[in-house]
Design an enzyme around this catalytic site. Structure first.
Site, PDB file in Angstrom:
ATOM      1  N   LYS A  77     -28.392  46.184  59.664  1.00 12.58           N
ATOM      2  CA  LYS A  77     -28.963  46.492  58.349  1.00 12.58           C
ATOM      3  C   LYS A  77     -28.802  45.361  57.340  1.00 12.58           C
ATOM      4  O   LYS A  77     -29.627  45.179  56.456  1.00 12.58           O
ATOM      5  CB  LYS A  77     -28.339  47.774  57.806  1.00 12.58           C
ATOM      6  CG  LYS A  77     -28.719  48.990  58.650  1.00 12.58           C
ATOM      7  CD  LYS A  77     -29.092  50.160  57.787  1.00 12.58           C
ATOM      8  CE  LYS A  77     -29.810  51.231  58.578  1.00 12.58           C
ATOM      9  NZ  LYS A  77     -28.953  51.856  59.620  1.00 12.58           N
ATOM     10  N   GLU A 133     -31.501  54.276  49.171  1.00 13.36           N
ATOM     11  CA  GLU A 133     -31.190  55.571  49.757  1.00 13.36           C
ATOM     12  C   GLU A 133     -30.268  55.324  50.943  1.00 13.36           C
ATOM     13  O   GLU A 133     -30.252  54.228  51.500  1.00 13.36           O
ATOM     14  CB  GLU A 133     -32.475  56.254  50.238  1.00 13.36           C
ATOM     15  CG  GLU A 133     -32.948  55.860  51.649  1.00 13.36           C
ATOM     16  CD  GLU A 133     -33.398  54.408  51.822  1.00 13.36           C
ATOM     17  OE1 GLU A 133     -33.688  53.751  50.793  1.00 13.36           O
ATOM     18  OE2 GLU A 133     -33.438  53.925  52.974  1.00 13.36           O
ATOM     19  N   SER A 188     -27.530  47.975  68.170  1.00 12.35           N
ATOM     20  CA  SER A 188     -27.824  47.852  66.736  1.00 12.35           C
ATOM     21  C   SER A 188     -26.581  47.878  65.862  1.00 12.35           C
ATOM     22  O   SER A 188     -26.570  47.320  64.768  1.00 12.35           O
ATOM     23  CB  SER A 188     -28.785  48.969  66.308  1.00 12.35           C
ATOM     24  OG  SER A 188     -28.280  50.233  66.679  1.00 12.35           O
TER      25      SER A 188
HETATM   26  C1  LIG Z   1     -29.496  52.799  60.514  1.00 10.51           C
HETATM   27  C2  LIG Z   1     -29.182  52.513  61.919  1.00 10.51           C
HETATM   28  C3  LIG Z   1     -30.142  52.694  62.944  1.00 10.51           C
HETATM   29  C4  LIG Z   1     -31.500  53.290  62.703  1.00 10.51           C
HETATM   30  O1  LIG Z   1     -32.327  52.587  61.851  1.00 10.51           O
HETATM   31  P1  LIG Z   1     -33.575  51.737  62.346  1.00 10.51           P
HETATM   32  O2  LIG Z   1     -34.258  51.387  61.081  1.00 10.51           O
HETATM   33  O3  LIG Z   1     -34.400  52.587  63.242  1.00 10.51           O
HETATM   34  O4  LIG Z   1     -33.038  50.537  63.050  1.00 10.51           O
HETATM   35  C5  LIG Z   1     -29.797  52.343  64.233  1.00 10.51           C
HETATM   36  N1  LIG Z   1     -28.577  51.849  64.527  1.00 10.51           N
HETATM   37  C6  LIG Z   1     -27.631  51.652  63.576  1.00 10.51           C
HETATM   38  C7  LIG Z   1     -26.323  51.099  63.984  1.00 10.51           C
HETATM   39  C8  LIG Z   1     -27.905  51.991  62.246  1.00 10.51           C
HETATM   40  O5  LIG Z   1     -26.946  51.789  61.321  1.00 10.51           O
END
Ligand SMILES: *Cc1c(COP(=O)(O)O)cnc(C)c1O
Length: 403
Positions: free
Chosen positions: A92, A114, A380
């Site tokens: 993020k 948000e 992610s």
């Molecule tokens: C917020 C988040 C997501 C989901 O958000 P996307 O916009 O679909 O990437 C996925 N993995 C993590 C670790 C997150 O913090």
């Protein structure tokens, strides 16, 4: 040219999806952003500052790690793109760094955002501290209570957290409340949107800022295997930003297949699910036309997933279009499958993934690979925030749950 098919068109649409469905009062500030965002993002001084911060503050490039034991298990060659190693623990921050630089260039002095689980809120509060900007975060009251550590992190970073008490008091309501605040302060406020959602140009801004992920994958693969593309890219998908970043530079390359994991919750046949592409119908949510989980008369339905980051009843318009065109394959992964796969990665590779990312790992079980296939899977985020959830559900972890 092929790529243009999947990128936003001049009217702000991805096929039938996208657009900017906003209240009149926001028209000017959204229109200003539409006119200026490309030239800001492509300007030399933006690029320099953004790249320098990604390197020295976020810690990029994030490693592309060959996962030996996971590869053995699935009989293919799996490389993990380690977004979990970024500052603040997820992808993020790539986006919030970029958007705060845009806000500064546009002369804005107040930042709103948000957040659901609080990950985007923390990433926003972090860059606001860095840039000495006023920060206000909208978060559903339910989430404020269940994600208390992130609330405390945001407060420590100097952000004001508003507990939203409308609707189900979760992410969707937090988005609505942020938009309401924006309507009251369109002059001085920049809304840092957390995923590839919202009115045009936000989905395109976020996809471009996250595209650093696939830019790195290209040269890292070239370095490691002498070929700059994989056979598969796998990522999880809430609003779609880490997925968009992971596939961005391969959209027009048909040698690369995309497998994207959305949250099935307790199952797509139950009403406790967040599988928007599987179950959604065309509708408008938070300023964009996309697939939405809604009742027949258009009431937005509450999304449900064990993972707060995937718990959203909409999906970015770019992904709705790519799925409908058959460019990406979207599969729903249920809570119990994600738990099992989170444990699996932990025990095989010593990496505790975010429960969101565990959905991407679980997608490995849904596809048959050739032993020569090169698979890049984006982790992610890291799972520190989810340890309690994993432990609570350890009976779902099969052989890995015995300890
Ligand atoms: C917020 C988040 C997501 C989901 O958000 P996307 O916009 O679909 O990437 C996925 N993995 C993590 C670790 C997150 O913090």
């Amino acid at each position: 040219m092929e790529k243009d098919k999947y990128l936003v068109d001049n009217n702000g649409f991805y096929g039938r999806f996208g657009g900017a469905y906003i209240p009149e009062i926001l028209y000017k500030c959204v229109h200003d952003l539409q006119l200026s965002y490309r030239s800001i993002l492509e300007s030399e001084d933006f690029m320099q500052e953004y790249r320098a911060l990604l390197q020295d503050y976020v810690g990029r490039p994030s490693p592309l790690y060959y996962a030996t034991r996971l590869s053995e298990k699935y009989d293919c060659k799996i490389y993990l793109k380690r977004e979990d190693l970024n500052h603040t623990g997820a992808h993020k921050i790539n986006n919030t760094i970029g958007q705060i630089l845009m806000a500064k260039k546009m002369g804005k002095t107040r930042i709103i955002a948000e957040t659901g689980a609080g990950q985007h809120g923390v990433a926003t509060a972090t860059v606001c501290a860095l840039m000495n900007m006023q920060c206000e975060v909208f978060m559903g009251k339910t989430d404020v209570e269940r994600q208390h550590t992130n609330v405390e992190r945001m407060r420590m970073l100097g952000a004001k957290v508003h507990a939203v008490t409308t609707g189900n008091m979760t992410l969707s309501d937090a988005c609505s409340e942020a938009i309401r605040d924006w309507c009251c302060h369109p002059q001085d406020t920049f809304y840092i949107v957390g995923s590839t959602m919202g009115p045009h140009p936000y989905p395109d801004i976020v996809a471009r800022l996250q595209s650093i992920i696939s830019e790195e994958i290209k040269w890292q693969l070239e370095e490691k295997i002498g070929r700059n593309y994989p056979d598969y890219i796998i990522a999880c998908m809430g609003g779609g930003s880490n997925a968009a970043g992971s596939i961005f530079h391969y959209m027009d390359d048909n040698r690369v297949q995309f497998i994207l994991a959305e949250a099935g919750g307790e199952g797509v046949d139950t009403n406790r699910t967040a599988a928007t592409i599987t179950k959604g119908t065309e509708g408008i949510i938070h300023g964009a036309k996309t697939l939405v989980m809604q009742t027949e008369d258009g009431q937005i339905e509450e999304a449900f997933s064990i993972s707060a980051g995937l718990d959203y009843p909409g999906i970015g318009p770019m992904h709705a279009n790519m799925a409908q065109q058959g460019r990406s394959k979207v599969i729903a992964i249920n809570d119990d499958e994600a738990i099992l796969s989170g444990y699996e990665l932990t025990r095989l590779e010593g990496i505790i993934p975010a429960i969101e990312s565990a959905h991407a790992i679980a997608a490995l079980k849904k596809q048959t690979f050739k032993s020569t296939d090169i698979v890049v899977l984006t982790v992610s985020g890291r799972g520190d925030k989810d340890v309690q959830t994993y432990l609570t559900h350890k009976e779902k972890a099969g052989e890995y749950g015995k300890f």
